[in-house]
Scaffold this motif. Structure first.
Motif, PDB file in Angstrom:
ATOM      1  N   UNK A  41      29.210  29.041  44.402  1.00  0.00           N
ATOM      2  CA  UNK A  41      28.531  29.403  43.149  1.00  0.00           C
ATOM      3  C   UNK A  41      29.335  30.535  42.536  1.00  0.00           C
ATOM      4  N   UNK A  42      30.243  30.184  41.633  1.00  0.00           N
ATOM      5  CA  UNK A  42      31.248  31.128  41.145  1.00  0.00           C
ATOM      6  C   UNK A  42      30.900  31.729  39.797  1.00  0.00           C
ATOM      7  N   UNK A  43      31.278  32.990  39.622  1.00  0.00           N
ATOM      8  CA  UNK A  43      31.209  33.661  38.331  1.00  0.00           C
ATOM      9  C   UNK A  43      32.431  34.565  38.222  1.00  0.00           C
ATOM     10  N   UNK A  44      32.812  34.878  36.993  1.00  0.00           N
ATOM     11  CA  UNK A  44      34.006  35.698  36.759  1.00  0.00           C
ATOM     12  C   UNK A  44      33.601  36.911  35.929  1.00  0.00           C
ATOM     13  N   UNK A  45      34.121  38.074  36.312  1.00  0.00           N
ATOM     14  CA  UNK A  45      33.826  39.291  35.560  1.00  0.00           C
ATOM     15  C   UNK A  45      35.049  40.212  35.563  1.00  0.00           C
ATOM     16  N   UNK A  46      34.995  41.222  34.704  1.00  0.00           N
ATOM     17  CA  UNK A  46      36.016  42.261  34.690  1.00  0.00           C
ATOM     18  C   UNK A  46      37.404  41.814  34.277  1.00  0.00           C
ATOM     19  N   UNK A  47      37.512  40.706  33.565  1.00  0.00           N
ATOM     20  CA  UNK A  47      38.834  40.190  33.194  1.00  0.00           C
ATOM     21  C   UNK A  47      39.487  41.053  32.120  1.00  0.00           C
ATOM     22  N   UNK A 109      36.884  37.484  45.234  1.00  0.00           N
ATOM     23  CA  UNK A 109      38.336  37.525  45.115  1.00  0.00           C
ATOM     24  C   UNK A 109      38.600  38.495  43.970  1.00  0.00           C
ATOM     25  N   UNK A 110      39.275  39.595  44.262  1.00  0.00           N
ATOM     26  CA  UNK A 110      39.540  40.598  43.233  1.00  0.00           C
ATOM     27  C   UNK A 110      41.027  40.638  42.931  1.00  0.00           C
ATOM     28  N   UNK A 111      41.366  40.453  41.664  1.00  0.00           N
ATOM     29  CA  UNK A 111      42.734  40.608  41.192  1.00  0.00           C
ATOM     30  C   UNK A 111      42.785  41.953  40.487  1.00  0.00           C
ATOM     31  N   UNK A 112      43.658  42.854  40.965  1.00  0.00           N
ATOM     32  CA  UNK A 112      43.713  44.215  40.437  1.00  0.00           C
ATOM     33  C   UNK A 112      45.137  44.748  40.494  1.00  0.00           C
ATOM     34  N   UNK A 113      45.410  45.769  39.693  1.00  0.00           N
ATOM     35  CA  UNK A 113      46.728  46.408  39.699  1.00  0.00           C
ATOM     36  C   UNK A 113      47.098  46.846  41.109  1.00  0.00           C
ATOM     37  N   UNK A 114      48.333  46.616  41.481  1.00  0.00           N
ATOM     38  CA  UNK A 114      48.807  47.020  42.791  1.00  0.00           C
ATOM     39  C   UNK A 114      48.420  46.072  43.910  1.00  0.00           C
ATOM     40  N   UNK A 115      47.748  44.988  43.566  1.00  0.00           N
ATOM     41  CA  UNK A 115      47.303  44.030  44.582  1.00  0.00           C
ATOM     42  C   UNK A 115      47.500  42.605  44.092  1.00  0.00           C
ATOM     43  N   UNK A 157      42.489  51.286  32.541  1.00  0.00           N
ATOM     44  CA  UNK A 157      42.048  51.201  33.934  1.00  0.00           C
ATOM     45  C   UNK A 157      40.536  50.959  33.896  1.00  0.00           C
ATOM     46  N   UNK A 158      40.075  49.837  34.438  1.00  0.00           N
ATOM     47  CA  UNK A 158      38.633  49.559  34.400  1.00  0.00           C
ATOM     48  C   UNK A 158      37.858  50.575  35.239  1.00  0.00           C
ATOM     49  N   UNK A 159      36.654  50.865  34.795  1.00  0.00           N
ATOM     50  CA  UNK A 159      35.813  51.761  35.579  1.00  0.00           C
ATOM     51  C   UNK A 159      35.054  50.934  36.605  1.00  0.00           C
ATOM     52  N   UNK A 160      34.877  51.505  37.767  1.00  0.00           N
ATOM     53  CA  UNK A 160      34.161  50.819  38.834  1.00  0.00           C
ATOM     54  C   UNK A 160      32.728  51.338  38.833  1.00  0.00           C
ATOM     55  N   UNK A 161      31.739  50.432  38.677  1.00  0.00           N
ATOM     56  CA  UNK A 161      30.353  50.903  38.664  1.00  0.00           C
ATOM     57  C   UNK A 161      29.975  51.534  39.998  1.00  0.00           C
TER      58      UNK A 161
END
Length: 163
Positions: A41-47, A109-115, A157-161
């Motif tokens: 059950x997939x959802x996408x956020x923070x793109x 699955x997190x795609x982020x800078x440096x990773x 740079x996204x903020x992390x809640x």
């Protein structure tokens, strides 16, 4: 018995529509929101896509959340911006191409800078801040997910809640 279902559907639509229009969140698999499903059950956020420094190469980032009880695999990402989109991991200071990325059951699955990230080569054009770029995420078992990814400043740079 149909009234509670209609209310739930109406409330879900009322919440999802503004989020989808704002480009903030895209929910995609099935209408069954019960946790513990035996399917992904997939959802996408923070793109986001930082405005590239070079006219022919960019990177993109997002998080795929899986509330289901079965893992899935991101196998490919397509976009009209580039015919050359590849999946990458980072080990130490070295970037490595990979054919697929796992989306664990009840995980992310997190795609982020440096990773882990997407690399886009041979861009159709250099995207500008404020532009939204369409991406389609393809999975091994789930239906493809289309998202609109905002182009942010190169320094974004996204903020992390905080929980």
């Amino acid at each position: 018995m149909t009234r509670p279902v209609l209310r739930r559907t109406t409330v879900a639509a009322a919440v999802a529509l503004p989020l989808a229009l704002a480009g903030g969140l895209v929910l995609v698999t099935g209408c069954d929101s019960a946790k513990g499903s035996d399917k992904p059950e997939l959802s996408v956020s923070g793109a986001y896509l930082p405005q590239p420094a070079m006219p022919d190469m960019a990177a993109a980032y997002f998080t795929v959340k899986n509330d289901g009880g079965k893992a899935d695999t991101l196998t490919k990402v397509t976009t009209p911006l580039s015919a050359d989109v590849t999946l990458h991991t980072t080990e130490g200071s070295q970037m490595k191409h990979t054919e697929q990325l796992d989306v664990p059951a009840r995980g992310e699955l997190t795609l982020a800078r440096g990773g882990t990230h997407l690399m886009l080569g041979k861009l159709d054009h250099k995207p500008q801040v404020g532009e939204k770029v369409e991406f389609t995420l393809h999975f091994a078992t789930s239906a493809p997910i289309k998202i609109k990814v905002p182009v942010e400043a190169a320094t974004y740079r996204p903020t992390v809640p905080k929980d």
